[in-house]
Enzyme design. Structure first.
Site, mmCIF file in Angstrom:
data_model
loop_
_atom_site.group_PDB
_atom_site.id
_atom_site.type_symbol
_atom_site.label_atom_id
_atom_site.label_comp_id
_atom_site.label_asym_id
_atom_site.label_seq_id
_atom_site.Cartn_x
_atom_site.Cartn_y
_atom_site.Cartn_z
ATOM 1 C CG PHE A 93 35.858 65.643 51.080
ATOM 2 C CD1 PHE A 93 36.761 64.914 51.853
ATOM 3 C CD2 PHE A 93 35.669 65.262 49.768
ATOM 4 C CE1 PHE A 93 37.435 63.811 51.327
ATOM 5 C CE2 PHE A 93 36.329 64.140 49.233
ATOM 6 C CZ PHE A 93 37.221 63.433 50.028
ATOM 7 C CG ASN A 94 33.848 71.341 49.317
ATOM 8 O OD1 ASN A 94 34.423 70.294 48.981
ATOM 9 N ND2 ASN A 94 33.811 72.429 48.535
ATOM 10 C CE1 TYR A 148 43.901 74.074 48.856
ATOM 11 C CE2 TYR A 148 45.340 75.250 50.376
ATOM 12 C CZ TYR A 148 44.316 74.339 50.145
ATOM 13 O OH TYR A 148 43.714 73.704 51.201
ATOM 14 C CE LYS A 176 46.589 72.807 52.809
ATOM 15 N NZ LYS A 176 46.911 73.069 54.226
ATOM 16 C CB SER A 181 42.828 70.195 50.837
ATOM 17 O OG SER A 181 41.805 70.432 49.884
ATOM 18 C CE LYS A 190 40.636 79.258 54.352
ATOM 19 N NZ LYS A 190 39.607 78.616 55.165
ATOM 20 C CG LEU A 208 27.990 77.411 46.994
ATOM 21 C CD1 LEU A 208 27.563 78.282 45.810
ATOM 22 C CD2 LEU A 208 27.530 75.973 46.794
HETATM 23 C C1 WQD Z 1 31.865 74.543 45.467
HETATM 24 C C2 WQD Z 1 30.911 74.444 44.277
HETATM 25 C C3 WQD Z 1 31.675 75.640 42.348
HETATM 26 C C4 WQD Z 1 31.305 79.620 44.206
HETATM 27 C C5 WQD Z 1 37.558 74.731 47.317
HETATM 28 C C6 WQD Z 1 39.012 74.426 47.204
HETATM 29 C C7 WQD Z 1 39.362 73.273 48.096
HETATM 30 C C8 WQD Z 1 38.882 73.544 49.511
HETATM 31 C C9 WQD Z 1 37.398 73.877 49.532
HETATM 32 C C10 WQD Z 1 40.730 74.310 50.825
HETATM 33 C C11 WQD Z 1 31.647 74.255 42.958
HETATM 34 C C12 WQD Z 1 30.386 76.248 42.893
HETATM 35 C C13 WQD Z 1 31.303 78.258 43.985
HETATM 36 C C14 WQD Z 1 30.414 80.444 43.486
HETATM 37 C C15 WQD Z 1 29.551 78.503 42.377
HETATM 38 N N1 WQD Z 1 39.624 74.594 50.113
HETATM 39 N N2 WQD Z 1 30.427 77.721 43.094
HETATM 40 N N3 WQD Z 1 29.558 79.848 42.594
HETATM 41 O O1 WQD Z 1 36.000 74.602 44.650
HETATM 42 O O2 WQD Z 1 34.875 72.582 45.739
HETATM 43 O O3 WQD Z 1 36.831 73.635 46.858
HETATM 44 O O4 WQD Z 1 37.205 75.001 48.663
HETATM 45 O O5 WQD Z 1 41.186 73.228 51.100
HETATM 46 O O6 WQD Z 1 40.757 73.139 48.073
HETATM 47 O O7 WQD Z 1 39.277 74.020 45.876
HETATM 48 O O8 WQD Z 1 34.672 74.851 46.791
HETATM 49 O O9 WQD Z 1 32.961 76.455 47.507
HETATM 50 O O10 WQD Z 1 34.645 77.170 45.748
HETATM 51 O O11 WQD Z 1 32.857 75.527 45.151
HETATM 52 O O12 WQD Z 1 28.753 77.988 41.554
HETATM 53 O O13 WQD Z 1 30.379 81.708 43.626
HETATM 54 O O14 WQD Z 1 30.203 75.664 44.169
HETATM 55 O O15 WQD Z 1 31.654 75.607 40.929
HETATM 56 O O16 WQD Z 1 30.838 73.401 42.141
HETATM 57 P P1 WQD Z 1 35.577 73.882 45.884
HETATM 58 P P2 WQD Z 1 33.801 76.093 46.330
#
Ligand code: WQD
Length: 334
Positions: free
Chosen positions: A177-178, A148, A152, A124, A84, A199
Protein backbone atom coordinates in the site's frame (compact mmCIF):
# COMPACT_ATOMS: atom_id res chain seq x y z
CA UNK A 1 20.81 -18.95 3.04
CA UNK A 2 21.91 -16.43 0.39
CA UNK A 3 19.30 -14.01 -0.95
CA UNK A 4 19.76 -11.88 -4.07
CA UNK A 5 18.05 -8.49 -3.70
CA UNK A 6 17.57 -6.58 -6.94
CA UNK A 7 17.19 -2.83 -6.34
CA UNK A 8 18.61 -3.51 -2.90
CA UNK A 9 19.95 0.01 -2.22
CA UNK A 10 16.62 1.66 -2.98
CA UNK A 11 14.13 2.86 -0.37
CA UNK A 12 12.29 -0.40 0.40
CA UNK A 13 15.17 -2.60 -0.76
CA UNK A 14 17.68 -1.13 1.70
CA UNK A 15 15.33 -1.53 4.66
CA UNK A 16 14.63 -5.13 3.58
CA UNK A 17 18.37 -5.86 3.32
CA UNK A 18 18.75 -4.74 6.96
CA UNK A 19 15.99 -7.10 8.05
CA UNK A 20 17.47 -9.99 6.01
CA UNK A 21 20.91 -9.49 7.58
CA UNK A 22 19.39 -9.13 11.06
CA UNK A 23 17.67 -12.49 10.47
CA UNK A 24 20.89 -14.28 9.52
CA UNK A 25 20.57 -14.31 5.74
CA UNK A 26 23.53 -13.55 3.49
CA UNK A 27 22.70 -10.74 1.07
CA UNK A 28 23.85 -10.06 -2.49
CA UNK A 29 22.60 -6.75 -3.92
CA UNK A 30 22.40 -5.79 -7.57
CA UNK A 31 21.42 -2.21 -8.35
CA UNK A 32 22.05 0.11 -11.32
CA UNK A 33 21.85 3.17 -9.01
CA UNK A 34 19.36 4.88 -11.35
CA UNK A 35 17.27 5.93 -8.33
CA UNK A 36 19.57 5.21 -5.37
CA UNK A 37 23.01 5.99 -3.98
CA UNK A 38 25.99 3.62 -3.65
CA UNK A 39 26.75 4.87 -0.10
CA UNK A 40 23.57 3.15 1.14
CA UNK A 41 25.55 -0.13 1.09
CA UNK A 42 27.85 1.18 3.83
CA UNK A 43 24.84 2.44 5.81
CA UNK A 44 23.22 -1.01 5.70
CA UNK A 45 26.52 -2.49 6.92
CA UNK A 46 26.74 0.13 9.70
CA UNK A 47 23.17 -0.55 10.86
CA UNK A 48 23.56 -4.35 10.89
CA UNK A 49 27.28 -4.85 11.49
CA UNK A 50 27.19 -7.33 8.59
CA UNK A 51 28.79 -7.33 5.13
CA UNK A 52 26.78 -6.75 1.97
CA UNK A 53 27.99 -8.08 -1.38
CA UNK A 54 27.19 -5.38 -3.94
CA UNK A 55 27.24 -5.43 -7.74
CA UNK A 56 26.47 -2.31 -9.77
CA UNK A 57 24.65 -3.39 -12.88
CA UNK A 58 21.39 -3.62 -14.78
CA UNK A 59 19.00 -6.52 -14.23
CA UNK A 60 18.07 -6.29 -17.94
CA UNK A 61 21.65 -7.40 -18.72
CA UNK A 62 21.61 -11.22 -18.70
CA UNK A 63 25.42 -11.47 -18.89
CA UNK A 64 25.61 -9.35 -15.72
CA UNK A 65 23.15 -11.67 -13.99
CA UNK A 66 25.05 -14.78 -15.17
CA UNK A 67 28.22 -13.35 -13.60
CA UNK A 68 26.43 -12.85 -10.26
CA UNK A 69 24.85 -16.33 -10.28
CA UNK A 70 28.20 -17.90 -11.25
CA UNK A 71 29.91 -16.20 -8.31
CA UNK A 72 27.23 -16.95 -5.70
CA UNK A 73 24.88 -19.83 -4.97
CA UNK A 74 21.64 -17.88 -4.75
CA UNK A 75 18.90 -19.65 -2.75
CA UNK A 76 16.13 -17.08 -3.30
CA UNK A 77 15.53 -13.67 -4.89
CA UNK A 78 13.63 -10.57 -3.80
CA UNK A 79 12.97 -8.47 -6.90
CA UNK A 80 12.54 -4.73 -6.22
CA UNK A 81 14.38 -3.28 -9.22
CA UNK A 82 12.10 -1.25 -11.48
CA UNK A 83 10.90 2.25 -12.26
CA UNK A 84 8.01 3.33 -10.01
CA UNK A 85 6.85 6.89 -10.70
CA UNK A 86 3.22 6.88 -11.88
CA UNK A 87 3.35 10.29 -13.53
CA UNK A 88 6.62 9.55 -15.33
CA UNK A 89 5.20 6.26 -16.58
CA UNK A 90 2.35 8.11 -18.31
CA UNK A 91 4.86 10.36 -20.10
CA UNK A 92 7.36 7.57 -20.91
CA UNK A 93 5.41 4.28 -21.22
CA UNK A 94 7.96 2.49 -23.44
CA UNK A 95 10.75 3.21 -20.94
CA UNK A 96 8.61 1.66 -18.20
CA UNK A 97 7.48 -1.37 -20.20
CA UNK A 98 11.00 -2.05 -21.42
CA UNK A 99 12.76 -1.64 -18.10
CA UNK A 100 10.24 -3.27 -15.77
CA UNK A 101 9.28 -6.18 -18.04
CA UNK A 102 12.64 -6.98 -19.64
CA UNK A 103 14.47 -6.83 -16.30
CA UNK A 104 11.97 -9.26 -14.79
CA UNK A 105 11.98 -11.69 -17.73
CA UNK A 106 15.81 -11.65 -17.84
CA UNK A 107 15.94 -12.34 -14.11
CA UNK A 108 13.44 -15.21 -14.32
CA UNK A 109 15.31 -16.82 -17.25
CA UNK A 110 18.65 -16.71 -15.43
CA UNK A 111 17.10 -17.90 -12.15
CA UNK A 112 15.62 -20.85 -14.04
CA UNK A 113 18.95 -21.62 -15.77
CA UNK A 114 20.64 -21.77 -12.36
CA UNK A 115 17.85 -23.79 -10.75
CA UNK A 116 16.84 -20.96 -8.40
CA UNK A 117 13.04 -20.94 -8.36
CA UNK A 118 12.17 -19.05 -5.18
CA UNK A 119 11.03 -15.47 -5.70
CA UNK A 120 9.44 -12.61 -3.74
CA UNK A 121 8.10 -9.98 -6.12
CA UNK A 122 7.53 -6.31 -5.27
CA UNK A 123 4.05 -5.49 -6.57
CA UNK A 124 1.68 -2.68 -5.60
CA UNK A 125 -1.87 -1.97 -4.47
CA UNK A 126 -2.11 0.06 -7.65
CA UNK A 127 -3.11 -3.21 -9.40
CA UNK A 128 -6.52 -2.87 -7.72
CA UNK A 129 -7.28 0.41 -9.51
CA UNK A 130 -10.28 2.21 -7.98
CA UNK A 131 -11.79 -0.38 -5.61
CA UNK A 132 -15.60 -0.66 -5.51
CA UNK A 133 -15.57 -1.34 -1.74
CA UNK A 134 -13.16 -1.44 1.20
CA UNK A 135 -11.12 -3.01 2.70
CA UNK A 136 -9.41 -4.51 -0.35
CA UNK A 137 -8.94 -8.29 -0.33
CA UNK A 138 -6.49 -10.10 -2.60
CA UNK A 139 -9.30 -11.64 -4.70
CA UNK A 140 -10.58 -8.21 -5.82
CA UNK A 141 -10.68 -7.54 -9.56
CA UNK A 142 -7.35 -6.25 -10.89
CA UNK A 143 -7.39 -3.13 -13.04
CA UNK A 144 -4.73 -0.51 -13.71
CA UNK A 145 -4.94 3.11 -14.87
CA UNK A 146 -1.30 3.92 -15.67
CA UNK A 147 1.66 2.21 -17.37
CA UNK A 148 3.56 1.77 -14.09
CA UNK A 149 0.65 -0.13 -12.54
CA UNK A 150 0.17 -2.09 -15.77
CA UNK A 151 3.81 -3.30 -15.65
CA UNK A 152 3.13 -4.66 -12.16
CA UNK A 153 -0.06 -6.37 -13.35
CA UNK A 154 1.70 -7.82 -16.41
CA UNK A 155 4.52 -9.18 -14.26
CA UNK A 156 2.00 -10.79 -11.92
CA UNK A 157 0.50 -12.54 -14.98
CA UNK A 158 3.95 -13.62 -16.20
CA UNK A 159 4.66 -15.13 -12.78
CA UNK A 160 1.34 -17.00 -12.71
CA UNK A 161 1.99 -18.43 -16.21
CA UNK A 162 5.53 -19.39 -15.18
CA UNK A 163 4.20 -21.32 -12.18
CA UNK A 164 1.63 -23.16 -14.37
CA UNK A 165 4.48 -24.16 -16.70
CA UNK A 166 6.73 -25.32 -13.85
CA UNK A 167 5.33 -26.14 -10.42
CA UNK A 168 8.81 -26.17 -8.93
CA UNK A 169 8.56 -22.37 -8.66
CA UNK A 170 7.71 -20.83 -5.32
CA UNK A 171 6.54 -17.22 -5.66
CA UNK A 172 5.14 -14.61 -3.25
CA UNK A 173 3.62 -11.49 -4.82
CA UNK A 174 3.57 -8.64 -2.29
CA UNK A 175 1.13 -5.78 -2.98
CA UNK A 176 2.36 -2.73 -1.05
CA UNK A 177 0.00 0.00 0.00
CA UNK A 178 1.69 3.33 0.83
CA UNK A 179 5.14 2.82 2.33
CA UNK A 180 6.47 5.78 4.37
CA UNK A 181 8.88 6.37 7.25
CA UNK A 182 12.52 5.39 7.70
CA UNK A 183 14.88 3.33 9.83
CA UNK A 184 15.03 4.77 13.39
CA UNK A 185 18.81 5.30 13.04
CA UNK A 186 18.15 7.98 10.43
CA UNK A 187 20.88 6.41 8.28
CA UNK A 188 18.54 5.18 5.51
CA UNK A 189 15.22 6.52 4.32
CA UNK A 190 13.34 7.96 1.38
CA UNK A 191 15.24 10.60 -0.53
CA UNK A 192 13.66 11.03 -3.98
CA UNK A 193 15.53 13.15 -6.49
CA UNK A 194 13.85 16.49 -7.34
CA UNK A 195 10.27 17.45 -6.48
CA UNK A 196 8.59 14.45 -4.81
CA UNK A 197 5.41 13.02 -6.32
CA UNK A 198 4.37 11.27 -3.14
CA UNK A 199 2.79 12.90 -0.10
CA UNK A 200 5.20 12.13 2.73
CA UNK A 201 8.47 13.05 0.98
CA UNK A 202 6.77 16.31 -0.07
CA UNK A 203 5.64 17.08 3.50
CA UNK A 204 9.17 16.34 4.75
CA UNK A 205 10.67 18.84 2.28
CA UNK A 206 8.13 21.49 3.39
CA UNK A 207 9.03 20.82 7.02
CA UNK A 208 12.70 21.12 6.08
CA UNK A 209 11.95 24.43 4.35
CA UNK A 210 13.12 23.12 0.97
CA UNK A 211 9.60 23.63 -0.41
CA UNK A 212 7.23 26.49 0.47
CA UNK A 213 3.92 24.71 1.03
CA UNK A 214 2.04 21.49 0.36
CA UNK A 215 -0.62 21.39 -2.34
CA UNK A 216 -3.43 19.11 -1.24
CA UNK A 217 -4.91 17.53 -4.35
CA UNK A 218 -8.65 17.90 -3.85
CA UNK A 219 -10.92 18.21 -0.82
CA UNK A 220 -14.13 16.93 -2.41
CA UNK A 221 -13.48 13.20 -2.27
CA UNK A 222 -16.04 10.89 -0.70
CA UNK A 223 -14.01 10.60 2.52
CA UNK A 224 -14.16 11.71 6.17
CA UNK A 225 -12.76 15.19 5.47
CA UNK A 226 -12.87 15.29 1.65
CA UNK A 227 -9.14 14.61 1.17
CA UNK A 228 -7.73 11.36 -0.19
CA UNK A 229 -7.49 8.36 2.16
CA UNK A 230 -4.64 5.85 1.91
CA UNK A 231 -3.23 2.93 3.90
CA UNK A 232 0.19 4.20 5.02
CA UNK A 233 2.58 1.51 6.24
CA UNK A 234 5.95 1.93 7.96
CA UNK A 235 8.77 0.80 5.69
CA UNK A 236 10.19 -1.35 8.52
CA UNK A 237 6.87 -3.21 8.79
CA UNK A 238 7.00 -3.68 5.03
CA UNK A 239 10.57 -4.99 5.26
CA UNK A 240 9.55 -7.47 7.96
CA UNK A 241 6.77 -8.67 5.67
CA UNK A 242 9.46 -9.62 3.15
CA UNK A 243 11.21 -11.78 5.73
CA UNK A 244 7.99 -13.71 6.31
CA UNK A 245 7.51 -14.00 2.54
CA UNK A 246 11.06 -15.27 1.89
CA UNK A 247 10.60 -17.86 4.65
CA UNK A 248 7.40 -18.99 2.96
CA UNK A 249 8.87 -19.29 -0.53
CA UNK A 250 11.88 -21.17 0.86
CA UNK A 251 9.66 -23.65 2.71
CA UNK A 252 6.76 -24.07 0.26
CA UNK A 253 6.02 -24.27 -3.45
CA UNK A 254 3.21 -22.40 -5.17
CA UNK A 255 2.29 -18.82 -6.04
CA UNK A 256 0.15 -16.38 -4.09
CA UNK A 257 -0.42 -12.65 -3.60
CA UNK A 258 -0.56 -10.82 -0.28
CA UNK A 259 -1.55 -7.30 0.74
CA UNK A 260 1.05 -5.53 2.84
CA UNK A 261 -0.88 -2.74 4.53
CA UNK A 262 -2.07 -1.78 8.01
CA UNK A 263 -5.81 -2.05 7.27
CA UNK A 264 -6.25 1.56 8.42
CA UNK A 265 -6.93 4.53 6.13
CA UNK A 266 -5.71 8.05 6.88
CA UNK A 267 -6.65 11.20 4.97
CA UNK A 268 -4.14 13.75 3.70
CA UNK A 269 -5.28 16.24 6.36
CA UNK A 270 -4.89 13.61 9.09
CA UNK A 271 -1.33 12.95 7.91
CA UNK A 272 -0.53 16.67 7.90
CA UNK A 273 -1.98 17.16 11.39
CA UNK A 274 -0.21 14.09 12.79
CA UNK A 275 3.11 15.13 11.23
CA UNK A 276 2.80 18.64 12.74
CA UNK A 277 1.93 17.29 16.18
CA UNK A 278 4.63 14.59 16.32
CA UNK A 279 7.42 16.78 14.94
CA UNK A 280 6.29 20.11 16.42
CA UNK A 281 6.46 21.80 13.01
CA UNK A 282 3.97 23.72 10.86
CA UNK A 283 3.14 22.46 7.39
CA UNK A 284 1.63 25.29 5.34
CA UNK A 285 -0.75 23.99 2.69
CA UNK A 286 -3.30 25.02 0.09
CA UNK A 287 -6.14 23.02 -1.39
CA UNK A 288 -5.86 22.67 -5.18
CA UNK A 289 -7.62 20.63 -7.86
CA UNK A 290 -7.63 16.86 -7.78
CA UNK A 291 -4.62 15.09 -9.35
CA UNK A 292 -5.60 13.10 -12.45
CA UNK A 293 -5.89 9.39 -11.73
CA UNK A 294 -6.20 9.70 -7.94
CA UNK A 295 -8.83 7.59 -6.20
CA UNK A 296 -10.95 8.56 -3.17
CA UNK A 297 -9.84 5.92 -0.71
CA UNK A 298 -7.78 2.75 -0.48
CA UNK A 299 -6.87 0.49 2.42
CA UNK A 300 -6.02 -3.18 2.80
CA UNK A 301 -7.64 -6.23 4.28
CA UNK A 302 -4.80 -7.66 6.36
CA UNK A 303 -6.43 -11.05 7.07
CA UNK A 304 -4.58 -13.13 4.46
CA UNK A 305 -1.11 -11.81 5.30
CA UNK A 306 -1.78 -12.52 8.97
CA UNK A 307 -3.08 -16.05 8.34
CA UNK A 308 -0.66 -17.13 5.59
CA UNK A 309 2.52 -15.19 6.45
CA UNK A 310 1.93 -14.73 10.17
CA UNK A 311 2.66 -11.04 9.57
CA UNK A 312 0.92 -7.82 10.51
CA UNK A 313 2.06 -4.21 10.70
CA UNK A 314 2.99 -2.89 14.15
CA UNK A 315 4.04 0.75 13.75
CA UNK A 316 1.49 3.55 14.14
CA UNK A 317 1.08 6.62 11.94
CA UNK A 318 2.85 8.71 14.60
CA UNK A 319 5.95 6.48 14.30
CA UNK A 320 5.89 6.86 10.52
CA UNK A 321 5.72 10.66 10.70
CA UNK A 322 8.44 10.85 13.34
CA UNK A 323 10.85 8.52 11.53
CA UNK A 324 10.30 10.16 8.13
CA UNK A 325 11.34 13.56 9.52
CA UNK A 326 14.13 12.14 11.70
CA UNK A 327 15.82 10.80 8.55
CA UNK A 328 15.97 14.29 7.04
CA UNK A 329 17.06 15.93 10.28
CA UNK A 330 19.86 13.36 10.75
CA UNK A 331 21.05 13.84 7.17
CA UNK A 332 20.21 17.55 6.83
CA UNK A 333 19.26 16.72 3.22
CA UNK A 334 19.36 19.81 1.03
C1 WQD B 1 -1.21 9.93 -1.38
C2 WQD B 1 -2.33 10.94 -1.15
C3 WQD B 1 -2.80 12.29 -3.07
C4 WQD B 1 1.08 14.38 -3.00
C5 WQD B 1 1.43 6.15 -5.20
C6 WQD B 1 1.45 5.22 -6.36
C7 WQD B 1 1.42 3.80 -5.88
C8 WQD B 1 2.53 3.57 -4.87
C9 WQD B 1 2.45 4.58 -3.73
C10 WQD B 1 4.36 2.49 -5.96
C11 WQD B 1 -3.27 11.04 -2.35
C12 WQD B 1 -2.27 13.14 -1.92
C13 WQD B 1 0.03 13.53 -2.72
C14 WQD B 1 0.91 15.77 -2.86
C15 WQD B 1 -1.34 15.40 -2.14
N1 WQD B 1 3.80 3.62 -5.48
N2 WQD B 1 -1.15 14.05 -2.28
N3 WQD B 1 -0.30 16.24 -2.43
O1 WQD B 1 -0.91 8.16 -5.20
O2 WQD B 1 -1.67 6.83 -3.15
O3 WQD B 1 0.23 5.99 -4.51
O4 WQD B 1 2.52 5.88 -4.33
O5 WQD B 1 3.95 1.36 -5.89
O6 WQD B 1 1.60 2.97 -7.00
O7 WQD B 1 0.27 5.43 -7.12
O8 WQD B 1 0.54 8.02 -3.12
O9 WQD B 1 1.75 9.71 -1.83
O10 WQD B 1 1.29 10.15 -4.28
O11 WQD B 1 -0.59 10.24 -2.63
O12 WQD B 1 -2.44 15.86 -1.74
O13 WQD B 1 1.84 16.61 -3.13
O14 WQD B 1 -1.76 12.22 -0.98
O15 WQD B 1 -3.86 12.95 -3.74
O16 WQD B 1 -4.59 11.27 -1.84
P1 WQD B 1 -0.57 7.29 -4.03
P2 WQD B 1 0.83 9.57 -2.99
Amino acid sequence: MKVLVTGGVGYIGSHTCCELLNNGYDVVVVDNLSNSQRNVVKKIEKITGKKVIFYKGDVCDKNFLIKVFNEHKIDAVIHFAGYKAVGESVKKPLMYYHNNLISTISLLEIMSDFGCKKLVFSSSATVYGNPKKLPITEDFPLHTTNPYGTTKLMIESILKDLYVSDNEWSIAILRYFNPIGAHSSGLIGENPNGIPNNLMPYIVKVANKELKELSIFGSDYNTKDGTGVRDYIHVIDLAKGHIKAIQKVINDNGIDAYNLGTGKGYSVLEIVNTFEKVNNVKIPYKIVDRRAGDIDACYASTVKAKEMLNWSAEFEIEDMCRDAYNYVLKNKIK
